[in-house]
Design a protein around this motif. Structure first.
Motif, PDB file in Angstrom:
ATOM      1  N   SER A 137       0.829  -1.201   0.000  1.00 45.66           N
ATOM      2  CA  SER A 137       0.000   0.000   0.000  1.00 45.66           C
ATOM      3  C   SER A 137       0.866   1.254   0.000  1.00 45.66           C
ATOM      4  N   LEU A 138       1.926   1.271   0.796  1.00 45.88           N
ATOM      5  CA  LEU A 138       2.833   2.418   0.811  1.00 45.88           C
ATOM      6  C   LEU A 138       3.456   2.642  -0.560  1.00 45.88           C
ATOM      7  N   ASP A 139       3.903   1.556  -1.193  1.00 39.70           N
ATOM      8  CA  ASP A 139       4.528   1.667  -2.512  1.00 39.70           C
ATOM      9  C   ASP A 139       3.551   2.214  -3.546  1.00 39.70           C
ATOM     10  N   ALA A 140       2.300   1.757  -3.474  1.00 34.40           N
ATOM     11  CA  ALA A 140       1.300   2.221  -4.436  1.00 34.40           C
ATOM     12  C   ALA A 140       1.040   3.717  -4.273  1.00 34.40           C
ATOM     13  N   LEU A 141       0.966   4.180  -3.034  1.00 32.69           N
ATOM     14  CA  LEU A 141       0.740   5.602  -2.791  1.00 32.69           C
ATOM     15  C   LEU A 141       1.947   6.441  -3.213  1.00 32.69           C
ATOM     16  N   LEU A 142       3.144   5.899  -3.013  1.00 25.92           N
ATOM     17  CA  LEU A 142       4.340   6.616  -3.460  1.00 25.92           C
ATOM     18  C   LEU A 142       4.344   6.765  -4.975  1.00 25.92           C
ATOM     19  N   ARG A 143       3.998   5.696  -5.680  1.00 24.75           N
ATOM     20  CA  ARG A 143       3.946   5.765  -7.148  1.00 24.75           C
ATOM     21  C   ARG A 143       2.893   6.769  -7.617  1.00 24.75           C
ATOM     22  N   ALA A 144       1.841   6.919  -6.832  1.00 25.52           N
ATOM     23  CA  ALA A 144       0.779   7.862  -7.188  1.00 25.52           C
ATOM     24  C   ALA A 144       1.140   9.299  -6.833  1.00 25.52           C
ATOM     25  N   GLY A 145       2.280   9.476  -6.181  1.00 22.27           N
ATOM     26  CA  GLY A 145       2.712  10.816  -5.812  1.00 22.27           C
ATOM     27  C   GLY A 145       2.095  11.359  -4.555  1.00 22.27           C
ATOM     28  N   TRP A 156       5.172  16.581   5.661  1.00 17.34           N
ATOM     29  CA  TRP A 156       5.580  16.362   7.050  1.00 17.34           C
ATOM     30  C   TRP A 156       5.855  14.890   7.355  1.00 17.34           C
ATOM     31  N   HIS A 157       5.157  13.968   6.670  1.00 14.91           N
ATOM     32  CA  HIS A 157       5.233  12.554   7.051  1.00 14.91           C
ATOM     33  C   HIS A 157       5.673  11.621   5.927  1.00 14.91           C
ATOM     34  N   GLY A 158       5.906  12.123   4.730  1.00 15.95           N
ATOM     35  CA  GLY A 158       6.170  11.223   3.617  1.00 15.95           C
ATOM     36  C   GLY A 158       4.885  10.507   3.225  1.00 15.95           C
ATOM     37  N   VAL A 159       4.942   9.196   3.135  1.00 16.62           N
ATOM     38  CA  VAL A 159       3.743   8.393   2.895  1.00 16.62           C
ATOM     39  C   VAL A 159       3.466   7.637   4.189  1.00 16.62           C
ATOM     40  N   LYS A 160       2.378   7.983   4.861  1.00 12.09           N
ATOM     41  CA  LYS A 160       2.118   7.432   6.188  1.00 12.09           C
ATOM     42  C   LYS A 160       0.705   6.883   6.270  1.00 12.09           C
ATOM     43  N   LEU A 161       0.594   5.656   6.779  1.00 13.47           N
ATOM     44  CA  LEU A 161      -0.692   4.991   6.949  1.00 13.47           C
ATOM     45  C   LEU A 161      -0.850   4.570   8.404  1.00 13.47           C
ATOM     46  N   GLN A 162      -2.094   4.510   8.863  1.00 14.06           N
ATOM     47  CA  GLN A 162      -2.362   4.065  10.223  1.00 14.06           C
ATOM     48  C   GLN A 162      -3.066   2.713  10.199  1.00 14.06           C
ATOM     49  N   TYR A 163      -2.714   1.880  11.170  1.00 18.29           N
ATOM     50  CA  TYR A 163      -3.374   0.593  11.329  1.00 18.29           C
ATOM     51  C   TYR A 163      -4.743   0.831  11.962  1.00 18.29           C
ATOM     52  N   VAL A 164      -5.780   0.214  11.396  1.00 17.80           N
ATOM     53  CA  VAL A 164      -7.135   0.517  11.838  1.00 17.80           C
ATOM     54  C   VAL A 164      -7.940  -0.736  12.155  1.00 17.80           C
ATOM     55  N   ASN A 165      -9.009  -0.503  12.890  1.00 15.97           N
ATOM     56  CA  ASN A 165     -10.045  -1.499  13.103  1.00 15.97           C
ATOM     57  C   ASN A 165     -10.911  -1.520  11.841  1.00 15.97           C
ATOM     58  N   PRO A 166     -10.937  -2.631  11.091  1.00 17.52           N
ATOM     59  CA  PRO A 166     -11.674  -2.641   9.824  1.00 17.52           C
ATOM     60  C   PRO A 166     -13.187  -2.516   9.985  1.00 17.52           C
ATOM     61  N   LEU A 167     -13.693  -2.678  11.198  1.00 19.36           N
ATOM     62  CA  LEU A 167     -15.139  -2.575  11.408  1.00 19.36           C
ATOM     63  C   LEU A 167     -15.628  -1.136  11.441  1.00 19.36           C
ATOM     64  N   ASN A 168     -14.741  -0.221  11.864  1.00 17.48           N
ATOM     65  CA  ASN A 168     -15.205   1.160  12.017  1.00 17.48           C
ATOM     66  C   ASN A 168     -14.191   2.219  11.573  1.00 17.48           C
ATOM     67  N   ALA A 178      -2.370   4.253  19.108  1.00 17.65           N
ATOM     68  CA  ALA A 178      -2.388   4.350  17.654  1.00 17.65           C
ATOM     69  C   ALA A 178      -1.064   3.820  17.119  1.00 17.65           C
ATOM     70  N   ALA A 179      -1.099   3.209  15.934  1.00 20.45           N
ATOM     71  CA  ALA A 179       0.124   2.679  15.330  1.00 20.45           C
ATOM     72  C   ALA A 179       0.142   3.024  13.852  1.00 20.45           C
ATOM     73  N   TYR A 180       1.359   3.217  13.326  1.00 19.72           N
ATOM     74  CA  TYR A 180       1.523   3.733  11.970  1.00 19.72           C
ATOM     75  C   TYR A 180       2.691   3.046  11.265  1.00 19.72           C
ATOM     76  N   LEU A 181       2.644   3.084   9.942  1.00 21.34           N
ATOM     77  CA  LEU A 181       3.777   2.685   9.115  1.00 21.34           C
ATOM     78  C   LEU A 181       3.956   3.778   8.075  1.00 21.34           C
ATOM     79  N   GLN A 182       5.188   4.289   7.928  1.00 24.58           N
ATOM     80  CA  GLN A 182       5.412   5.365   6.981  1.00 24.58           C
ATOM     81  C   GLN A 182       6.654   5.108   6.145  1.00 24.58           C
ATOM     82  N   LEU A 183       6.557   5.547   4.914  1.00 28.69           N
ATOM     83  CA  LEU A 183       7.660   5.440   3.972  1.00 28.69           C
ATOM     84  C   LEU A 183       8.213   6.838   3.730  1.00 28.69           C
ATOM     85  N   LEU A 184       9.502   7.001   3.962  1.00 26.83           N
ATOM     86  CA  LEU A 184      10.183   8.255   3.677  1.00 26.83           C
ATOM     87  C   LEU A 184      10.958   8.069   2.373  1.00 26.83           C
ATOM     88  N   PRO A 185      10.599   8.795   1.308  1.00 31.61           N
ATOM     89  CA  PRO A 185      11.244   8.586   0.004  1.00 31.61           C
ATOM     90  C   PRO A 185      12.735   8.932   0.035  1.00 31.61           C
TER      91      PRO A 185
END
Length: 354
Positions: free
Chosen positions: A231-239, A244-256, A265-272
């Motif tokens: 997912s990070l790679d796809a967002l990076l390719r999309a620009g 402030w954060h590069g490409v950053k995603l948060q881990y979520v509860n898929p129900l809500n 809260a927890a996150y994974l981010q890609l710094l180009p």
């Protein structure tokens, strides 16, 4: 108190001091003497910026592995203590963190506790964790949660040590004096669901028909790294690169769509490659762990150079910038989930505030 009274008549000073003495005998204190430190204009964290080098911590973990078994320790963990909070088993004022190791053939016995926990796998193959009747085998970079009061145990079927970063909300639980813990009757809990069951039920964009959500944590406890990185790679390719954060995603509860756990809260981010972020600060103290790459972060006035496996802390309301040469991936967690629920969270970006 004395400096504030120097211009007063001696008899007034004497009467005030006598009042304070009598207040002390009834376990009371005057607010006007302590308000400045209780209600501060901005956050005044006790935690300090800091870094734990993975290579050094790994050496110490392996040494501990020769001296104490997983069964003896129950959890063979080296707690990462913030230099501003030594002796308190805390990495920030609200969070606990440690590095845990399971050696080949070992089992960390099943137990449960009121505190919620997360894991970020740093090293090794063949390690597994079981949560609430389901066992999964962990891979490097996987994010795993054990919600409050769920039985969990760990083991290692591989041929090398398995090491991960632990994060728990123990200080929050203890602040409210709500800690409970219980051991499972045996070393390992009974496995009642096949591997992948939770993701199949709740993590595929589908739900069991007429599902009614229960609890405040995600029903999915395993978030594979390969899925998150794709997912990070796809967002990076999309620009989609945030200043402030590069490409950053948060881990979520898929129900809500909320955070995976109610307190953390927890996150994974890609710094180009060649990325230099703009200054950023927020009220949640952030614990970072380097999945891949190397770079440096300027926290306040402190420069922290980091590489794979290192853990570093950005205290509350401390300005941080990140710099890289090659691409880097950072995992992080904080108490933002709890702060938002309480209406306390704030952030400030260069030129903006909220």
């Amino acid at each position: 108190m004395l400096s504030a009274q120097t211009s007063l008549p001696p008899e007034t000073i004497a009467k005030r001091n006598e009042l304070y003495r009598r207040l002390d005998t009834v376990a009371a204190t005057p607010l006007w003497n302590v308000m400045a430190r209780l209600v501060t204009p901005q956050p005044q964290p006790l935690s300090a910026p800091g870094k734990w080098e993975y290579d050094r911590m790994r050496e110490l973990l392996l040494e501990a592995g020769e001296l104490i078994t997983a069964k003896e320790a129950e959890r063979r963990v080296l707690i990462l203590e913030n230099t501003g909070l030594r002796g308190m088993s805390q990495i920030t004022q609200s969070l606990y963190a440690g590095l845990q190791m399971i050696l080949p053939g070992e089992i960390a016995p099943s137990h449960r506790h009121a505190a919620s926990a997360l894991r970020f796998v740093l090293e090794g193959e063949g390690g597994y964790t079981a949560v609430d009747g389901e066992r999964i085998f962990m891979e490097v970079g996987d994010f795993i949660i054990t919600p409050s009061w769920t039985f969990h145990d760990h083991g290692n079927h591989g041929k090398e040590p398995v090491i991960w970063l632990d994060g728990l909300d123990v200080p929050i639980v203890n602040l409210f004096a709500t800690s409970f813990a219980q051991s499972y009757p045996g070393e390992q809990q009974a496995i009642s669901r096949p591997e992948g069951d939770a993701r199949a039920r709740y993590g595929s964009g589908l739900l069991p028909i007429e599902h009614v959500a229960g609890g405040s944590s995600s029903p999915v406890f395993h978030y594979p790294y390969k899925v998150a990185k794709a997912s990070l790679d796809a967002l990076l390719r999309a620009g989609t690169v945030d200043a402030w954060h590069g490409v950053k995603l948060q881990y979520v509860n898929p129900l809500n769509g909320d955070y995976a756990m109610p307190t953390m809260a927890a996150y994974l981010q890609l710094l180009p490659r060649d990325f230099a972020s703009l200054p950023y600060r927020s009220t949640d103290s952030m614990v970072f762990c380097v999945k891949d790459g190397q770079g440096e972060s300027i926290v306040g006035e402190q420069v922290i150079s980091w590489k794979r496996g290192d853990v570093f802390v950005v205290p509350s309301w401390s300005t941080v910038t990140h710099r890289t040469e090659g691409e880097a991936v950072l995992f992080s967690f904080s108490d933002r989930a709890a702060q938002k629920k309480l209406g306390l969270w704030r952030e400030e970006k260069e030129g903006t505030s909220s």
